[in-house]
Design a protein around this motif. Sequence first.
Motif, mmCIF file in Angstrom:
data_model
loop_
_atom_site.group_PDB
_atom_site.id
_atom_site.type_symbol
_atom_site.label_atom_id
_atom_site.label_comp_id
_atom_site.label_asym_id
_atom_site.label_seq_id
_atom_site.Cartn_x
_atom_site.Cartn_y
_atom_site.Cartn_z
ATOM 1 N N ARG A 188 0.806 -1.228 0.000
ATOM 2 C CA ARG A 188 0.000 0.000 0.000
ATOM 3 C C ARG A 188 0.837 1.275 0.000
ATOM 4 N N PRO A 189 1.756 1.484 0.959
ATOM 5 C CA PRO A 189 2.597 2.673 0.853
ATOM 6 C C PRO A 189 3.454 2.658 -0.398
ATOM 7 N N TRP A 192 1.350 3.824 -3.529
ATOM 8 C CA TRP A 192 1.110 5.265 -3.444
ATOM 9 C C TRP A 192 2.377 6.046 -3.761
ATOM 10 N N VAL A 237 1.060 5.758 4.461
ATOM 11 C CA VAL A 237 0.399 6.374 3.299
ATOM 12 C C VAL A 237 -0.056 7.789 3.638
ATOM 13 N N ALA A 254 -6.731 9.045 0.284
ATOM 14 C CA ALA A 254 -5.976 8.238 1.245
ATOM 15 C C ALA A 254 -6.801 7.951 2.494
#
Length: 325
Positions: A188-189, A192, A237, A254
């Motif tokens: 996820r991070p 992004w 994130v 986000a």
Amino acid sequence: MLKLSVVVPFYNVQTYAPDALKSLELNARDDFEFLLVDDCSTDGTPELLERAARELPGAVLLRHERNGGLATARNTGLDAARGEYVTFLDGDDWLAPGHLARTLAAIEALSCDFVRNDHVQVTGRSRTVQRVPYGPQLVAGDPRSGILPASRATSVDYPYAWAGMYHRRLLDRGLLHFTDGLRTAEDRPWIWRLHRGAESFAAVGLPGIFYRRGVATSLTQIKDERQLDFIRAFDQVLADTAEDRESDRLLPKAVRTYCAIIAHHIGTIERYEPAVAKKLRSMSTAALGRMPQDVLDRALNSMDADRAGVLRRLRRRPARAGAAL
């Protein structure tokens, strides 16, 4: 320089590793390398990888002395990668014959920083094609255009690292490494950061990756404390997005995504061990308290009543000391 490096972490997947390794053999080329990372497996996986290191063209075996998790294993492979392009495969998944060459041809023709693939989700005997949630196909565009809108699934909601191929310049710029030690939501991070930091990308279709769901050893199936790393992942994130030059525009997406993931975990809380379920509630309450409250208000107002209700009840709970990761 080699043309392509394929990073493949393995951890206790002796039942599935032969399929992954055979599929690499059916994708091998003289200018490809396969970085096989054994994350301190305790079953028969190491023996399978030792044989592959002898017999699979381009195979390089890398070993961890202790288990570090998927993010750390991928980083070990990235640190050793020598290719002009990089991609990933998980040790319990597999590739269609020739898939890597087709994806490589696509990214070279488009001359972009990275491409995203569709994939085939495999659940038992069922197979379903999952599409990249991005409209244009085979057209290079701005990766930031794959983040919004907040109200529907976009490319950052399709975080699978193995569903794509990446030019080495992203590795050299520090955009391809993962947060060490994350046991879940490690993509996820990463996705992004990739969409905020790269200059060009494209969706190319090519669903030649077979993603195995329901594997008993997968963290998606194991509801212990490691699952709670999703909170640390989404905190990252939010922190990274808050520092972005377009933070006002991107934060609503986000926050809304973070809320949706919290609601999902709370919705399956009966599958957790009791102590972990208690910690999930308290950590989720603390996470909601750390979000920008005006953005959170708008996110809750935009969600369906059931999920918004769950999150509002959590938000009203008293935060407990030590709830943050």
